[in-house]
Design a protein around this motif. Structure first.
Motif, short mmCIF file in Angstrom:
data_model
loop_
_atom_site.label_atom_id
_atom_site.label_comp_id
_atom_site.label_asym_id
_atom_site.label_seq_id
_atom_site.Cartn_x
_atom_site.Cartn_y
_atom_site.Cartn_z
N ALA A 17 -8.15 -3.77 -12.68
CA ALA A 17 -9.09 -2.86 -13.20
C ALA A 17 -10.02 -2.58 -11.96
O ALA A 17 -10.44 -1.56 -11.71
N LEU A 18 -10.40 -3.68 -11.25
CA LEU A 18 -11.58 -3.36 -9.80
C LEU A 18 -10.87 -2.63 -8.90
O LEU A 18 -11.46 -1.89 -8.34
N MET A 19 -9.52 -2.86 -8.85
CA MET A 19 -8.91 -2.03 -7.57
C MET A 19 -8.80 -0.68 -8.20
O MET A 19 -8.68 0.38 -7.36
N TYR A 20 -8.52 -0.53 -9.27
CA TYR A 20 -8.17 0.96 -10.01
C TYR A 20 -9.78 1.87 -9.88
O TYR A 20 -9.94 2.99 -9.21
N PHE A 21 -10.64 1.17 -10.04
CA PHE A 21 -12.08 1.88 -10.12
C PHE A 21 -12.68 1.75 -8.68
O PHE A 21 -13.61 2.27 -8.52
N GLY A 22 -12.07 1.08 -7.59
CA GLY A 22 -12.36 1.14 -6.36
C GLY A 22 -13.35 0.14 -5.85
O GLY A 22 -14.07 0.18 -4.62
N PHE A 23 -13.67 -1.03 -6.83
CA PHE A 23 -14.38 -1.89 -6.34
C PHE A 23 -13.66 -2.88 -5.26
O PHE A 23 -14.34 -3.40 -4.67
N ILE A 26 -7.58 -3.20 -0.59
CA ILE A 26 -6.77 -4.22 0.03
C ILE A 26 -5.89 -3.28 1.11
O ILE A 26 -5.30 -2.73 0.40
N ASP A 27 -6.12 -3.55 2.37
CA ASP A 27 -5.49 -2.87 3.37
C ASP A 27 -4.59 -3.89 3.99
O ASP A 27 -5.12 -5.06 4.50
N GLN A 28 -3.48 -3.35 4.71
CA GLN A 28 -2.54 -4.33 5.25
C GLN A 28 -3.13 -4.08 6.92
O GLN A 28 -2.95 -2.92 7.43
N THR A 29 -3.43 -5.18 7.63
CA THR A 29 -4.20 -5.21 8.92
C THR A 29 -2.77 -5.25 9.99
O THR A 29 -3.05 -4.66 11.03
N ARG A 30 -2.04 -5.88 9.68
CA ARG A 30 -0.81 -5.89 10.88
C ARG A 30 0.61 -5.74 10.18
O ARG A 30 0.65 -6.18 8.74
#
Length: 67
Positions: A17-23, A26-30
């Motif tokens: 839910a927190l990921m869905y609302f943009g709170f 998570i980005d892959q850095t490599r």
């Protein structure tokens, strides 16, 4: 055991839910690498062989008891 599974499920739903609302973002850095690690080892050398030898074996004499 059920309580632990329920708790893990609730935590997973909260994170989703927190990921869905943009709170949470998570980005892959490599890039991920799918490759077995390489190891180098310096070990002793062992040579195995055969050798013919004559061994003295004792003789056994068996006598049956008299009836």
């Amino acid at each position: 055991m059920r309580t632990l599974l329920a708790l893990v499920g609730i935590i997973a739903l909260v994170v989703i839910a927190l990921m869905y609302f943009g709170f949470i973002n998570i980005d892959q850095t490599r890039p991920a690498v799918v490759q077995a690690p390489q190891f180098k080892a310096d070990v002793a050398r062992v040579s195995v062989g055969t050798e013919n030898k004559t061994v003295a074996v004792p003789t056994v004499d068996v006598q049956k008891p008299a009836n």
